[in-house]
Design an enzyme around this catalytic site. Structure first.
Site, PDB file in Angstrom:
ATOM      1  N   LYS A 194       0.781  -1.196   0.018  1.00  0.00           N
ATOM      2  CA  LYS A 194       0.059  -0.056   0.081  1.00  0.00           C
ATOM      3  C   LYS A 194       0.871   1.200  -0.007  1.00  0.00           C
ATOM      4  O   LYS A 194       1.665   1.385   0.886  1.00  0.00           O
ATOM      5  CB  LYS A 194      -0.788  -0.003   1.325  1.00  0.00           C
ATOM      6  CG  LYS A 194      -2.006   1.018   1.197  1.00  0.00           C
ATOM      7  CD  LYS A 194      -2.808   1.458   2.346  1.00  0.00           C
ATOM      8  CE  LYS A 194      -2.070   2.541   3.314  1.00  0.00           C
ATOM      9  NZ  LYS A 194      -1.780   3.770   2.825  1.00  0.00           N
ATOM     10  N   GLU A 270      10.361   0.662  10.375  1.00  0.00           N
ATOM     11  CA  GLU A 270      11.387   1.958  10.099  1.00  0.00           C
ATOM     12  C   GLU A 270      10.620   3.104  10.135  1.00  0.00           C
ATOM     13  O   GLU A 270       9.863   3.608   9.558  1.00  0.00           O
ATOM     14  CB  GLU A 270      12.082   1.634   8.552  1.00  0.00           C
ATOM     15  CG  GLU A 270      13.205   2.292   8.501  1.00  0.00           C
ATOM     16  CD  GLU A 270      13.161   3.699   8.002  1.00  0.00           C
ATOM     17  OE1 GLU A 270      13.333   4.427   8.822  1.00  0.00           O
ATOM     18  OE2 GLU A 270      13.273   3.766   6.779  1.00  0.00           O
ATOM     19  N   CYS A 304      13.653  10.329   7.534  1.00  0.00           N
ATOM     20  CA  CYS A 304      13.494   9.748   8.856  1.00  0.00           C
ATOM     21  C   CYS A 304      14.978   9.867   9.555  1.00  0.00           C
ATOM     22  O   CYS A 304      14.962  10.011  10.584  1.00  0.00           O
ATOM     23  CB  CYS A 304      13.001   8.254   8.646  1.00  0.00           C
ATOM     24  SG  CYS A 304      14.102   7.459   7.437  1.00  0.00           S
ATOM     25  N   GLU A 401      10.133  14.559  16.469  1.00  0.00           N
ATOM     26  CA  GLU A 401      10.580  14.361  14.904  1.00  0.00           C
ATOM     27  C   GLU A 401       9.560  15.613  14.364  1.00  0.00           C
ATOM     28  O   GLU A 401       8.518  15.678  14.365  1.00  0.00           O
ATOM     29  CB  GLU A 401      10.189  13.303  14.534  1.00  0.00           C
ATOM     30  CG  GLU A 401      10.584  13.216  13.052  1.00  0.00           C
ATOM     31  CD  GLU A 401      10.431  11.813  12.335  1.00  0.00           C
ATOM     32  OE1 GLU A 401       9.422  11.231  12.416  1.00  0.00           O
ATOM     33  OE2 GLU A 401      11.409  11.250  11.820  1.00  0.00           O
TER      34      GLU A 401
END
Ligand code: NAI
Ligand code: MG
Length: 498
Positions: A194, A270, A304, A401
């Protein structure tokens, strides 16, 4: 819009003049089809905020259909009998097709994600490298003979898992596609992947290349849809035996819970990061400034592994702040299709708002904006490269983040101090140190709790090098030989010869 009016393909003409046929359907069992519930969703152009078109939407029922196709392909179809070498050939062919279609694929990425075309071309080059690398592994995955007794013969096999679910994000739509498809297919699995709802276009075009490469129906299924519907259906599916996810840490936790509550499918994650980028007093300052700039502003900070916490030794701090501020202001921000652009648009209104919210939080926490902190231009989702100084370790902008072109620059005194600060978040994805001293580089590298340490560089990923996180940055490693473990399971066969 209803499926009655949305075709399965549509001619697209991109801002740089590239014309191509964009698949809009779900790619299931080797064909583009409409979703069973007849839903579609809108795709937006980050550079303008305007509509780019619509695609068909998968819901749980389409996930079921795709999983059935993938299961049939795994157990019954030609894929179940294919030789490892022929699996490799198909991946090599797919890599060739990515290479031949580099311009169109990169243009789709720039259009769909808002990233600069020069970076998008780099992404596609890395897709080619990754697919070719795993094509090379396909016939080199094997078990061992293990001697335990004179009257037994024991061997292990490294077998494919079966149907793998893969859920990818929007920051590197095609690169994440290649990172996931490459190792899964090399190992002989079948997949239901997806794409992210913000960026469905490239994955569908890549699906048409899978068909052209000659993958049998059902081996690679690519669906567009939302996380809470199609994504969670993958994570909790009883016939999917492995799920690989890249995205936010909160969703990573949900995926793991869904896996635990369903069939204990194997999970690799991840996730996010808050990576430290350390500049020591003996570093080549000019080069270090280039790398800290590249470390945070590459891909608009939507990485990331972005180097979002910059630590500079106190003796050179003022000099580095001044040089970095000057360098950040030189970055070309704007039209993704301009070849000179380095930083394009943020992917969505939601991401734009989230980043601007963090800029506000930083100011409220008492940090000082050295440069940026505001939008760029008057349409689309552009944000000027932003640097915060006067930060403390406990500030939210130092712990959470942000995923945008926003970093903090702070001082450190010595190695002990910077290692403590570097390791001071729940994350542990990447890190870097800039120094001319090999012993300083090695000491800091061994003390940082992160899956990657870059020395005198940043964002230097390669498909042959394992990549993944310590702590809450994830579970497992992607890329390299390491990723083959994610997509195989070991069978032990013990033969009694007595
Ligand atoms: P997200 O984690 O919600 O989305 C990533 C993917 O997961 C998408 O394909 C989405 O449809 C899917 N997803 C969402 N909820 C799901 C669920 N309950 N079950 C299964 N799949 C689900 O990330 P989002 O909301 O787009 O971005 C939010 C933040 O996440 C960003 O600001 C950034 O901090 C982080 N992020 C990190 C990425 C990375 O590369 N590690 C990539 C994208 C986002
Ligand atoms: Mg989300």
């Amino acid at each position: 819009m209803s499926t009655n009016s949305l075709p399965l393909f549509q001619k697209f003409k991109l801002p740089n003049g590239v014309e191509y046929e964009q698949p809009l359907g779900l790619f299931i069992n080797g064909e583009f089809v409409a979703g069973k519930e007849g839903k579609t969703f809108e795709v937006l152009n980050p550079a303008t905020g305007q509509n780019s078109g619509f695609v068909h939407e998968a819901t749980a029922v389409d996930v079921d259909i795709a999983v059935d196709a993938a299961e049939k392909a795994f157990y019954e179809g030609p894929w179940s009998r294919i030789t490892p070498a022929d699996r490799g050939k198909l991946l090599l062919k797919l890599a060739d097709l990515f290479e031949e279609n580099l311009t169109v694929l990169a243009s789709i990425e720039a259009f769909d994600n808002g990233k600069a075309i020069q970076l998008a071309k780099g992404d596609i080059g890395a897709c080619v490298g990754c697919l070719r690398y795993y094509g090379g592994w396909a016939d080199k995955i094997h078990g061992k003979v293990i001697d335990t007794a004179s009257d037994s013969f024991t061997y292990t096999k490294q077998e494919a898992i079966g149907v793998c679910g893969q859920i990818i994000p929007w920051n590197f739509p095609l690169l994440m596609w290649a990172w996931k498809i490459g190792p899964a297919i090399a190992c002989g699995n079948t997949v239901v992947l997806k794409t992210a709802e913000q960026t469905p276009l490239g994955g569908l075009y890549a699906a048409s290349l899978c068909k052209e490469a000659g993958f049998p129906p059902g081996v690679i299924n690519i669906i567009s849809g939302f996380g809470r519907t199609a994504g969670s259906a993958i994570a909790s599916h009883m016939k999917i035996h492995k799920v690989a996810f890249t995205g936010s840490t909160p969703v990573g936790r949900q995926i793991m819970k869904a896996a635990a509550d369903s069939n204990l499918k194997k999970v690799t994650l991840e996730l996010g990061g808050k990576s430290p980028n350390i500049v020591c007093e003996d570093a080549d300052i000019e080069k270090a400034v280039e790398w800290i700039n590249f470390g945070i502003y590459y891909n608009g900070g939507q990485c990331c592994c972005a180097g979002s916490r910059i630590y500079v030794q106190d003796t050179i701090y003022d000099k580095v702040v001044a040089a970095f501020k000057k360098r950040a202001e030189e970055n070309v921000v704007g039209n993704p299709f301009d070849e000179k652009t380095f930083q394009g648009a943020q992917v969505s209104q939601a991401q734009y708002d989230r980043i601007m919210k963090y800029i506000d939080i930083g100011k409220q926490e008492g940090a000082v904006v050295e440069t940026g902190g505001v939008r760029h231009g008057d349409e689309g989702w552009f944000i000027k490269p932003t640097i915060f100084s006067h930060v403390t370790e406990d500030m939210r902008i130092m712990q959470e983040e942000i995923f945008g072109p926003v970093c903090s620059i702070a001082k450190f005194h010595d190695i002990e101090d910077v290692v403590a600060k570097g390791n001071g978040t729940q994350y542990g994805l990447a890190s870097a140190v800039h120094t001319k001293s090999i012993s300083t580089a090695m000491e800091i590298s061994s003390k940082l709790r992160a899956g990657t340490v870059w020395v005198n560089c940043y964002n230097s990923l390669h498909w042959a090098l394992p990549f993944g996180g310590y702590g809450e940055s994830g579970i497992g490693r992607e890329l390299g030989k390491e990723a083959l473990r994610n997509y195989t399971q070991v069978k032990t066969v013990n033969i009694n010869l007595a």
